[in-house]
Each structure stands twice: as structure tokens, then as C-alpha cells.
Design a protein around this motif. Sequence first.
Motif, PDB file in Angstrom:
ATOM      1  N   ARG A 231     -12.471   7.672   1.247  1.00  0.00           N
ATOM      2  CA  ARG A 231     -11.171   7.209   0.752  1.00  0.00           C
ATOM      3  C   ARG A 231     -10.657   8.177  -0.303  1.00  0.00           C
TER       4      ARG A 231
ATOM      5  N   ILE B  48       2.939   0.300   5.104  1.00  0.00           N
ATOM      6  CA  ILE B  48       4.097  -0.116   5.910  1.00  0.00           C
ATOM      7  C   ILE B  48       4.851   1.078   6.489  1.00  0.00           C
TER       8      ILE B  48
ATOM      9  N   GLN C  13       4.274  20.035  13.584  1.00  0.00           N
ATOM     10  CA  GLN C  13       3.550  20.194  12.323  1.00  0.00           C
ATOM     11  C   GLN C  13       3.040  21.633  12.311  1.00  0.00           C
TER      12      GLN C  13
ATOM     13  N   ALA D  15       3.513  12.976   7.937  1.00  0.00           N
ATOM     14  CA  ALA D  15       2.376  12.521   8.740  1.00  0.00           C
ATOM     15  C   ALA D  15       1.301  12.090   7.739  1.00  0.00           C
ATOM     16  N   ASP D  16       0.135  11.640   8.225  1.00  0.00           N
ATOM     17  CA  ASP D  16      -0.845  11.130   7.277  1.00  0.00           C
ATOM     18  C   ASP D  16      -1.277  12.187   6.263  1.00  0.00           C
TER      19      ASP D  16
ATOM     20  N   HIS E  11       8.270   6.998  -4.673  1.00  0.00           N
ATOM     21  CA  HIS E  11       7.987   5.776  -5.429  1.00  0.00           C
ATOM     22  C   HIS E  11       6.704   6.019  -6.215  1.00  0.00           C
TER      23      HIS E  11
ATOM     24  N   SER F 168       3.548   8.208  -1.445  1.00  0.00           N
ATOM     25  CA  SER F 168       4.035   6.996  -0.769  1.00  0.00           C
ATOM     26  C   SER F 168       5.488   7.172  -0.337  1.00  0.00           C
ATOM     27  N   ILE F 169       5.779   6.787   0.888  1.00  0.00           N
ATOM     28  CA  ILE F 169       7.144   6.959   1.416  1.00  0.00           C
ATOM     29  C   ILE F 169       7.858   5.623   1.595  1.00  0.00           C
ATOM     30  N   ASP F 170       7.332   4.543   0.994  1.00  0.00           N
ATOM     31  CA  ASP F 170       7.951   3.226   1.179  1.00  0.00           C
ATOM     32  C   ASP F 170       9.369   3.160   0.621  1.00  0.00           C
TER      33      ASP F 170
ATOM     34  N   ASN G  84       2.416  -3.575  -0.523  1.00  0.00           N
ATOM     35  CA  ASN G  84       2.433  -2.153  -0.245  1.00  0.00           C
ATOM     36  C   ASN G  84       1.205  -1.389  -0.755  1.00  0.00           C
ATOM     37  N   LYS G  85       0.494  -1.949  -1.739  1.00  0.00           N
ATOM     38  CA  LYS G  85      -0.691  -1.259  -2.253  1.00  0.00           C
ATOM     39  C   LYS G  85      -1.957  -1.647  -1.498  1.00  0.00           C
TER      40      LYS G  85
ATOM     41  N   ASP H  72       5.035  -4.236  -4.070  1.00  0.00           N
ATOM     42  CA  ASP H  72       3.797  -3.497  -4.298  1.00  0.00           C
ATOM     43  C   ASP H  72       2.568  -4.396  -4.163  1.00  0.00           C
TER      44      ASP H  72
ATOM     45  N   ASN I  87       1.480  11.109   3.993  1.00  0.00           N
ATOM     46  CA  ASN I  87       1.503   9.685   3.740  1.00  0.00           C
ATOM     47  C   ASN I  87       0.287   9.156   2.961  1.00  0.00           C
ATOM     48  N   LYS I  88      -0.841   9.897   2.985  1.00  0.00           N
ATOM     49  CA  LYS I  88      -2.020   9.441   2.257  1.00  0.00           C
ATOM     50  C   LYS I  88      -2.053   9.960   0.822  1.00  0.00           C
ATOM     51  N   THR I  89      -1.057  10.768   0.432  1.00  0.00           N
ATOM     52  CA  THR I  89      -1.025  11.254  -0.946  1.00  0.00           C
ATOM     53  C   THR I  89       0.325  11.061  -1.623  1.00  0.00           C
TER      54      THR I  89
ATOM     55  N   ASN J 242      -7.154   3.880   3.743  1.00  0.00           N
ATOM     56  CA  ASN J 242      -7.174   4.791   2.590  1.00  0.00           C
ATOM     57  C   ASN J 242      -6.830   4.106   1.264  1.00  0.00           C
TER      58      ASN J 242
ATOM     59  N   ASP K 106       4.670   4.051  -8.301  1.00  0.00           N
ATOM     60  CA  ASP K 106       3.522   3.131  -8.372  1.00  0.00           C
ATOM     61  C   ASP K 106       2.556   3.262  -7.187  1.00  0.00           C
ATOM     62  N   PRO K 107       3.020   3.127  -5.948  1.00  0.00           N
ATOM     63  CA  PRO K 107       2.042   3.226  -4.851  1.00  0.00           C
ATOM     64  C   PRO K 107       1.486   4.630  -4.659  1.00  0.00           C
TER      65      PRO K 107
ATOM     66  N   ASN L 167      -1.495   4.858  -6.858  1.00  0.00           N
ATOM     67  CA  ASN L 167      -2.590   4.064  -6.295  1.00  0.00           C
ATOM     68  C   ASN L 167      -3.369   4.791  -5.200  1.00  0.00           C
ATOM     69  N   LEU L 168      -2.970   6.023  -4.866  1.00  0.00           N
ATOM     70  CA  LEU L 168      -3.693   6.806  -3.860  1.00  0.00           C
ATOM     71  C   LEU L 168      -4.680   7.789  -4.493  1.00  0.00           C
TER      72      LEU L 168
END
Lengths: 373, 373
Positions: free
Chosen positions: B369, B295, B149, A314-315, A341, A294-296, B290-291, B315, A290-292, B347, A343-344, A347-348
Amino acid sequence: MTSRIPAQVGMALAEVETPALLIDLDALERNVDCLASDLASSDVRVRTHAKTHKCPAIARLQIAAGAVGVCCQTVGEAEIMAYGGIDDVLVTNVVVDPAKILRLAALARLCRVGVCVDDESNVNALDDAAERMGVGLQVLVEIDVGSEQCGIAPDDALSLGRTITECRRLRFGGLQAYHGRAQHLRTHQEREAAVKRAIDLVKRAAAILERGGIECETITGAGTGTYPIEVESRLYTEIQPGSYVFMDADYAKNRNRDGTAFDRFENSLFVWTTVVSRPTPDRAIVNAGNKTVSIDSGMPLVYGVPQATYVGAADEHGRLVLSPTDETLAVGEKVRLVPGHCDPTVNLFDWYVGYRGDRVECLWPIEARGASI
Amino acid sequence: MTSRIPAQVGMALAEVETPALLIDLDALERNVDCLASDLASSDVRVRTHAKTHKCPAIARLQIAAGAVGVCCQTVGEAEIMAYGGIDDVLVTNVVVDPAKILRLAALARLCRVGVCVDDESNVNALDDAAERMGVGLQVLVEIDVGSEQCGIAPDDALSLGRTITECRRLRFGGLQAYHGRAQHLRTHQEREAAVKRAIDLVKRAAAILERGGIECETITGAGTGTYPIEVESRLYTEIQPGSYVFMDADYAKNRNRDGTAFDRFENSLFVWTTVVSRPTPDRAIVNAGNKTVSIDSGMPLVYGVPQATYVGAADEHGRLVLSPTDETLAVGEKVRLVPGHCDPTVNLFDWYVGYRGDRVECLWPIEARGASI
């Protein structure tokens, strides 16, 4: 902020540490060329949306292919595009914070700046800031054409338009009429129906303004998912596609349902990830969660490994399910994910790793990453 | 990467540009103190998880309150914690990329470093890197206690434990047994049942190792949602809470169902946002989408404005619904959002704006981050 550069020019893609954000440069260039050739026989202008890539290097490629400038969603993005050499920037959003309004006006000393409004008092604040900075700003009235975000109803356009034309430093530019929700509707029929409703609203607003003596030089909107429909309308003078440079798994779903509608663009953006664990025969864990990615808008796809399904983020981990008899995806193996997605996901990351074939060719900083203010 | 500093020390909170990531310093300090007093009469060690805050300044507060060190999820996070003065870092994850293994070993020249394994060949790669760097590494065997996991089954612990004890540079430290999924189960009964199953698996692994002559000095795991259960077990020697410093809307849902279980911690993390549009009487649009607020675990809450519901994140925009007769939330008004999920929201930002009362007191860089590699 701590920007460990994830690769070196010339190294083999296989050696690039994971997770990394990859661009297939051949595919990116084909997407840029494809949009340009798609619009070549039209007099509709292309103003690509920089919220997708947040990278002046990519904006310059788009402008070299004929885009008249870029769209941004925030003042921070607009600053970075202007500082990166882009000389025509439209903020496709309302700007309300006094500090941001002043920054926007200051930016107009450097390049051509446009912005949207949907509120009378905001018009006056923009004019005051433009006066203070001694600049002109182009102002578009934002119409809500179905996204239920910002924007006024068409019947309110004349009053707001008049307020703009009475200002000292603002020039009424026309209408911002972007239907965000329509981009991701699943079938061409649904998207066409949504955009046709938008077109009716825009026509109504333009007619009301015209009767009041105010001409809409620009009618702008449309994204990757719908722009052929807006172009065909002969009403929109400008389109704002962003995702077409990268595409993503959500747009891929539409391609699968629609047949041809999205075939013109390819996936050029990937998250490069390593299988870090194979705890059971039917489970593989990758180091992209989730931190690399985006699952929105849904889970990523495992590119080129159709038998593996990314089922949970997971994160810092992604869980893939595959057939128990499948012997691919050993620990240490690297695979590409197509983000749900684009775009987001962009942004990571702080860097794009651009590759051609199996070699890293460039490292482009994602300079507007996190430029939400 | 472009880190526009979002505020100045001493300025009024009301003047801070949006979106910004706020910390209520009083609430943060109460959370840190509360965990410390909760564990004061126990011999269970606290090793707070830095994946939540990604900020050495906060890690130092936690250590000052009695934490023995920090957990990290990536080598990049571990480097930043070590460079920020933390001298005991456990990577609660397997590390597979050869370049990362070497970085981890190099870090052990600077501070005490631990890492998890769930694969024989990985043990040898770690030992080779430790030998090359002339360092020792503490290695924990990761058991899958229900998160599906990484991690092995208890019955495989002895073989992996033996491989570790036979290494030149690795010291077998014990078991990593964190039940991530249990943290977010809705009721205390569900969480307790999940952790009890985890405890049975850990007991089984520890007994198998003991029969093979290998002692588990450390049994570590547990998060904010379950740690009182692990502490009570008298089996876990160490807990790894992260979210307790900030809390979020997902944990708040459990508080509402459970009564007392989560009352000990307060919301200290907020996304500061501005109402940028009020297109209709029942709709307000804020500039945090979202950015800027993750969510993945549900929508954020509008803090102190219970009649407003954040119903959708684009976004760069959030859509709030409120009663058509409600006259709060005018254009320009700023509100605090409680993020749905604290870790991935952090993050997205480069800076914390720490405030006390109505004044900004500190700006802490979120140094890890994006440190996913």
C-alpha cells in the motif's frame, strides 16, 4: 504500511524520489499566520480541522498560532492527535460503533474530548461509555445546514438537547453546523447565500433550545471556503478551517472566479512527480496517477508550467497534453502538481517532505493516514 | 502508517469495526481457481498483476494455482513482492529515476526481474546499473497499443530492440502490449475491436523486429476485461490479469451488459461500513466515503441491498438513497459495499480482513500500500 522514507533532511529537492508529497514550508507558515491575523481582532475561536493534514506536527503549528484545539472526523484521527500532544479534540462527526464509543471515552482520560450526535439512542450509548470510563464528554448536536449528510432539523434540537442535559457524564456543548457543500460553491454570492440559509437554521435551533432553557455555549462550523461569512455573522463562536494550510486546485478555481476571496492563502502542498515518457511531441506521461493524487474534485494542475494540462489519471500515470512545439518536460524532469483535492491526496501518503527554497528541511509522518476507524 | 489492526482471527464478521476492507475468501479462491482452469488447456502463461492486491500472501495463492510470477507497476511494489518470496517479477512500466533504476538492479540479485522501456537513453541507464550490480535484467519494449500512456509506435521497435541486444547486461525479452483502456469498454464488441487493433500493432512490431533478426520470446499484456481475446489470438504468450481476484462495480457494469463475458468471476472484495445516521426516511449515511472507497470509476454498490443506491461520497461519509418506506439500514447496521474500482480502493487500506462464512479467518497486510516509489 511499508513506509520507505522518501528523502533525507538536507538533500536537494531535485534529488527527492517521486512521487512524493511536498510541503513548501514558507507557504505553509504564511497560511498559518494569515489565518491567525485574519482572526486576531475577533473573539471567534479557531479550531483547525486535522482531517486535512492528519499530522500532529502541523496541528502543533496551528495551535502555536492561536488555534484552541483541533477537529477530527474519526476516532482514529482523534487518538493520533491526542497521542501527538494535542489536548483539545472535537470529533465533528457522529460515532456509532460500540467499540469506537468506548475508545472515544477512553481518550477523554487523556485530553478534552467533544463529539457530535444526531440520534437519541446514541446519546445514551455515549453516556454509558463515559460512565464506564469515569470521564466527561462534551456533546454537540449536529444540525443539517444544507450538506445532506448527518444532522437533525432545527426543530428536533430541543428533544435531543434535553436528553443530553439529563445524562450523568455528558455536557451539552452547543451546535455543530458545518456546511460542507458551501465550501466549494464557485462564487462568493453562492457561498454567501448558502451560509445565510445555514445561519437561519442555526438561529432557529438555538432559539428553540434557549426557550427550553438550554444555552448553546458553542456554535461551530465553517471551512476555508466560507469562514469570513460565519465570522461576520456574530453567531458562530468557533470556526473549523482545514484546507487553508495547503489549498488545492479546486479552491484555486474559486480564486480565479472571485478575485480576492481566496487570495489570502497560497498553495503549499504539491505532488512531486517525474516525466517518465514523452511518447509523442504533445504528450508527456508523469508517474503520479490516481494512487498518488486524488481526482475526486478534478484533475491536478501542473505548477509553473501553464502550457501543460493534466488531462487524465490512470492508477500510476498522469497524462499531460502540451503544445507539439513545446520543448519543456523532457524525460526525467520533475514537476510539482497542485492536487485537485488536498484531503484525500494527503491520505495516500505516509510522509510529508517539507522543503524551504531548494532543500529538504523536514520529514513529517502523516500519522493519521488511513485512520478511518 | 499507524496500522491499527481492524479485527482478530476468529471473531464474528459482525463485530469487525468499520470501515474495513473485507475479502470473502471462498469467492477469492474460486476466482483464482477459475482463471487457472480457464487457462489449463492453453500454453499461454499467467503473470498476475500485483498492483491490484499489493499483497504477497495473495500473490502466493496465485502462483500456487499456476501463475509464473507477478507483474508490478512500481519498483516499490516489486521489492515487496520479492521480499515476500515471489521469485519472478516484471515491472510493467518504464523506470526513470536514477535511484529507482539502481534499486531495480539490486533487486535482480534476489529474483528474476524484468522491466519495460520506451526510450533509448533509459536502456543505457538500465545497463549501467545492471553492470554496477553485476546482474542481468530482462527488458521488454513497451508498445502503445491504444492506451495513450507510455510506449512507442511499432515502427520504432527495431531501433530500441537493437540498442537492448547490444547491451552488456540486458536481455531483450519481447514486447509489453497492454491495452488498459480496452479493459473497461462496456461491450464485448468494443473490447474485441480495440484488442484486434492492438494485435495488429503487435504483429507489426514483432515482424519488424524479426526482419531485423530479433525474436520476441514474450508478448505480454491483457487484463481481466479482455484476456480471452488475447489468448485466442495465439500471439500473446503471457497475460497479466489483476482485477479478476476481486472484481468491482465497474466490471459489474460490463457483466450486466454482456451476459456471460464476466460471469466467471465473483465479487470477493468489499468495504465493510456502518450506517451512522438516518437523518430522513429516504437517506442513510454510512462511514465509508472517498477516503475508504475510490470513486474514480463510479460509485460503489450496496451489496445485497439493491433498493439502496450510493449516490455521493464525501471524504468520510457515503450518502445512500432509498425508498422512504424502506425500513432497512437502521443506525448501527453494517453493510458491504462493492467498490467502484478495486485497485485504488485497496491502496487506501493497510489490512485485508479475510472471512469465511461469518467468521474472520485471516488478517493479511497490504504490504505494498502506498508503494508508489
